[in-house]
Design a protein around this motif. Structure first.
Motif, PDB file in Angstrom:
ATOM      1  N   ALA A  92       0.871  -1.339   0.026  1.00 20.90           N
ATOM      2  CA  ALA A  92      -0.107   0.019   0.050  1.00 20.90           C
ATOM      3  C   ALA A  92       0.913   1.163  -0.154  1.00 20.90           C
ATOM      4  O   ALA A  92       0.629   2.224  -0.551  1.00 20.90           O
ATOM      5  CB  ALA A  92      -1.098  -0.024   1.100  1.00 20.90           C
ATOM      6  N   ILE A  93       1.936   1.237   0.677  1.00 20.65           N
ATOM      7  CA  ILE A  93       2.901   2.234   0.714  1.00 20.65           C
ATOM      8  C   ILE A  93       3.422   2.663  -0.563  1.00 20.65           C
ATOM      9  O   ILE A  93       3.530   3.530  -1.302  1.00 20.65           O
ATOM     10  CB  ILE A  93       4.021   2.162   1.829  1.00 20.65           C
ATOM     11  CG1 ILE A  93       3.364   2.031   3.309  1.00 20.65           C
ATOM     12  CG2 ILE A  93       5.115   3.111   1.763  1.00 20.65           C
ATOM     13  CD1 ILE A  93       4.326   1.712   4.319  1.00 20.65           C
ATOM     14  N   ALA A  94       3.897   1.428  -1.048  1.00 21.26           N
ATOM     15  CA  ALA A  94       4.438   1.446  -2.556  1.00 21.26           C
ATOM     16  C   ALA A  94       3.527   1.918  -3.426  1.00 21.26           C
ATOM     17  O   ALA A  94       3.919   2.740  -4.496  1.00 21.26           O
ATOM     18  CB  ALA A  94       5.106  -0.041  -2.709  1.00 21.26           C
ATOM     19  N   TYR A  95       2.561   1.488  -3.411  1.00 16.51           N
ATOM     20  CA  TYR A  95       1.376   2.051  -4.357  1.00 16.51           C
ATOM     21  C   TYR A  95       1.174   3.434  -4.424  1.00 16.51           C
ATOM     22  O   TYR A  95       1.020   4.275  -5.464  1.00 16.51           O
ATOM     23  CB  TYR A  95       0.106   1.344  -4.237  1.00 16.51           C
ATOM     24  CG  TYR A  95      -1.086   1.560  -4.990  1.00 16.51           C
ATOM     25  CD1 TYR A  95      -0.866   1.414  -6.558  1.00 16.51           C
ATOM     26  CD2 TYR A  95      -2.110   2.443  -4.785  1.00 16.51           C
ATOM     27  CE1 TYR A  95      -2.104   1.495  -7.549  1.00 16.51           C
ATOM     28  CE2 TYR A  95      -3.079   2.960  -5.680  1.00 16.51           C
ATOM     29  CZ  TYR A  95      -3.040   2.526  -6.896  1.00 16.51           C
ATOM     30  OH  TYR A  95      -4.062   2.793  -7.700  1.00 16.51           O
ATOM     31  N   ARG A  96       0.805   4.004  -3.184  1.00 16.64           N
ATOM     32  CA  ARG A  96       0.593   5.257  -2.901  1.00 16.64           C
ATOM     33  C   ARG A  96       1.968   6.208  -3.296  1.00 16.64           C
ATOM     34  O   ARG A  96       1.885   7.220  -4.074  1.00 16.64           O
ATOM     35  CB  ARG A  96       0.374   5.680  -1.706  1.00 16.64           C
ATOM     36  CG  ARG A  96      -0.953   5.210  -1.156  1.00 16.64           C
ATOM     37  CD  ARG A  96      -1.586   5.829   0.142  1.00 16.64           C
ATOM     38  NE  ARG A  96      -0.630   5.241   1.153  1.00 16.64           N
ATOM     39  CZ  ARG A  96      -0.806   4.142   2.017  1.00 16.64           C
ATOM     40  NH1 ARG A  96      -1.970   3.643   1.855  1.00 16.64           N
ATOM     41  NH2 ARG A  96      -0.002   4.008   3.047  1.00 16.64           N
ATOM     42  N   LYS A  97       3.158   5.662  -2.929  1.00 19.40           N
ATOM     43  CA  LYS A  97       4.326   6.510  -3.534  1.00 19.40           C
ATOM     44  C   LYS A  97       4.461   6.455  -4.847  1.00 19.40           C
ATOM     45  O   LYS A  97       5.032   7.310  -5.479  1.00 19.40           O
ATOM     46  CB  LYS A  97       5.751   5.978  -2.713  1.00 19.40           C
ATOM     47  CG  LYS A  97       5.704   5.843  -1.562  1.00 19.40           C
ATOM     48  CD  LYS A  97       6.390   7.264  -1.018  1.00 19.40           C
ATOM     49  CE  LYS A  97       6.451   7.382   0.424  1.00 19.40           C
ATOM     50  NZ  LYS A  97       6.790   8.807   0.819  1.00 19.40           N
ATOM     51  N   ALA A  98       4.156   5.251  -5.807  1.00 15.63           N
ATOM     52  CA  ALA A  98       4.494   5.197  -7.045  1.00 15.63           C
ATOM     53  C   ALA A  98       3.391   6.055  -7.608  1.00 15.63           C
ATOM     54  O   ALA A  98       3.637   6.742  -8.474  1.00 15.63           O
ATOM     55  CB  ALA A  98       4.456   3.743  -7.573  1.00 15.63           C
ATOM     56  N   CYS A  99       2.270   6.195  -7.378  1.00 18.10           N
ATOM     57  CA  CYS A  99       1.235   6.991  -7.738  1.00 18.10           C
ATOM     58  C   CYS A  99       1.410   8.322  -7.603  1.00 18.10           C
ATOM     59  O   CYS A  99       1.287   9.216  -8.640  1.00 18.10           O
ATOM     60  CB  CYS A  99      -0.335   6.793  -7.266  1.00 18.10           C
ATOM     61  SG  CYS A  99      -1.182   5.284  -7.652  1.00 18.10           S
ATOM     62  N   LYS A 100       1.993   8.841  -6.393  1.00 21.59           N
ATOM     63  CA  LYS A 100       2.219  10.262  -6.235  1.00 21.59           C
ATOM     64  C   LYS A 100       3.410  10.723  -7.139  1.00 21.59           C
ATOM     65  O   LYS A 100       3.394  11.692  -7.733  1.00 21.59           O
ATOM     66  CB  LYS A 100       2.894  10.485  -4.793  1.00 21.59           C
ATOM     67  CG  LYS A 100       2.882  11.749  -4.334  1.00 21.59           C
ATOM     68  CD  LYS A 100       3.341  11.905  -2.832  1.00 21.59           C
ATOM     69  CE  LYS A 100       3.267  13.147  -2.088  1.00 21.59           C
ATOM     70  NZ  LYS A 100       3.493  13.171  -0.659  1.00 21.59           N
ATOM     71  N   MET A 101       4.421   9.759  -7.518  1.00 19.83           N
ATOM     72  CA  MET A 101       5.906  10.064  -8.204  1.00 19.83           C
ATOM     73  C   MET A 101       5.230  10.285  -9.686  1.00 19.83           C
ATOM     74  O   MET A 101       5.679  11.161 -10.205  1.00 19.83           O
ATOM     75  CB  MET A 101       6.678   8.845  -8.000  1.00 19.83           C
ATOM     76  CG  MET A 101       7.987   9.197  -8.566  1.00 19.83           C
ATOM     77  SD  MET A 101       9.125  10.427  -7.676  1.00 19.83           S
ATOM     78  CE  MET A 101       9.680   9.314  -6.251  1.00 19.83           C
ATOM     79  N   LEU A 102       4.450   9.455 -10.083  1.00 22.93           N
ATOM     80  CA  LEU A 102       3.901   9.451 -11.354  1.00 22.93           C
ATOM     81  C   LEU A 102       3.082  10.496 -11.771  1.00 22.93           C
ATOM     82  O   LEU A 102       3.332  11.246 -12.807  1.00 22.93           O
ATOM     83  CB  LEU A 102       3.079   8.044 -11.780  1.00 22.93           C
ATOM     84  CG  LEU A 102       3.917   6.794 -11.847  1.00 22.93           C
ATOM     85  CD1 LEU A 102       2.922   5.600 -12.149  1.00 22.93           C
ATOM     86  CD2 LEU A 102       4.828   6.957 -13.019  1.00 22.93           C
ATOM     87  N   HIS A 103       2.178  11.115 -10.905  1.00 23.62           N
ATOM     88  CA  HIS A 103       1.524  12.147 -11.083  1.00 23.62           C
ATOM     89  C   HIS A 103       2.352  13.587 -10.981  1.00 23.62           C
ATOM     90  O   HIS A 103       1.965  14.628 -11.713  1.00 23.62           O
ATOM     91  CB  HIS A 103       0.525  12.632 -10.063  1.00 23.62           C
ATOM     92  CG  HIS A 103      -0.656  11.418 -10.034  1.00 23.62           C
ATOM     93  ND1 HIS A 103      -1.744  11.741 -10.872  1.00 23.62           N
ATOM     94  CD2 HIS A 103      -1.029  10.269  -9.586  1.00 23.62           C
ATOM     95  CE1 HIS A 103      -2.537  10.761 -10.675  1.00 23.62           C
ATOM     96  NE2 HIS A 103      -1.950   9.747  -9.888  1.00 23.62           N
TER      97      HIS A 103
END
Length: 199
Positions: A92-103
């Motif tokens: 969950a942490i990884a998913y949120r970090k990746a989404c934030k980075m991609l945005h």
């Protein structure tokens, strides 16, 4: 088989597999046990790398995100309450970090970073087959919206349940099921006829 018979630290004596081991490791990390953190890092690095590879398609981003994820794990281990699996918490942490980075980036994603292909088998025929299939699947997955791609990955590459994925993606279980339904349907259309003749 673990041949590290010389290790006597707490993390080295943990059970070999399972969520109990991960939860125990997180407990030790919460107490500042660096060796436990190292064991956890080594266990999750390849899993997170595979997951983030499909999400970001960027070796540089993957490394940065994994490091950010594990920093959160180190800093927030004491906040893990055991209400979900450790793997769910970390993904969950990884998913949120990746989404934030991609945005934040808003850049086109790299295509097929070869550095990650080095994990395949050494046998040329087998490697060719694996790479061909991986590239075909990669092309197909890249056409999916990010949320469908992530749900598909967590299901088929990380063997997670819809409930776990819902926790990771912070959405209802039915939303995960819908995303998987559309992802499967889209992939079936894209792969129609392509896999015929494969063993």
């Amino acid at each position: 088989m673990d041949c590290r018979t010389h290790e006597t630290q707490p993390a080295a004596r943990l059970a070999e597999t399972g969520q109990d081991r991960d939860a125990e490791l997180v407990g030790l990390v919460a107490g500042g046990d660096r060796h436990a953190f190292e064991v956890l890092y080594r266990a999750y690095f390849p899993r997170l790398t595979r997951f983030l590879h499909r999400m970001t398609r960027s070796v540089q981003l993957i490394e940065e995100i994994v490091n950010d994820v594990m920093l959160v794990v180190w800093q927030k281990a004491d906040s893990f309450d055991g209400s979900c699996k450790v793997s769910t918490w970390i993904f969950a942490i990884a998913y949120r970090k990746a989404c934030k980075m991609l945005h934040k980036l808003d850049d086109p994603l790299d295509s097929f970073p070869d550095a990650l292909a080095s994990e395949a088998s050494c046998q040329p025929e087998r490697r060719f087959e694996q790479l061909s299939l991986a590239h075909a699947l990669g092309d197909a997955l890249d056409t999916l919206p990010l949320a469908q791609r992530a749900a598909f990955q967590l299901t088929f590459y990380h063997d997670m349940s819809c409930a776990e994925i819902a926790d990771i993606m912070d959405c209802p279980v039915n939303t995960v099921k819908t995303r998987l339904f559309h992802a499967r349907r889209r992939l079936a259309l894209l792969f129609e006829g392509q896999l015929e003749g494969r063993p």
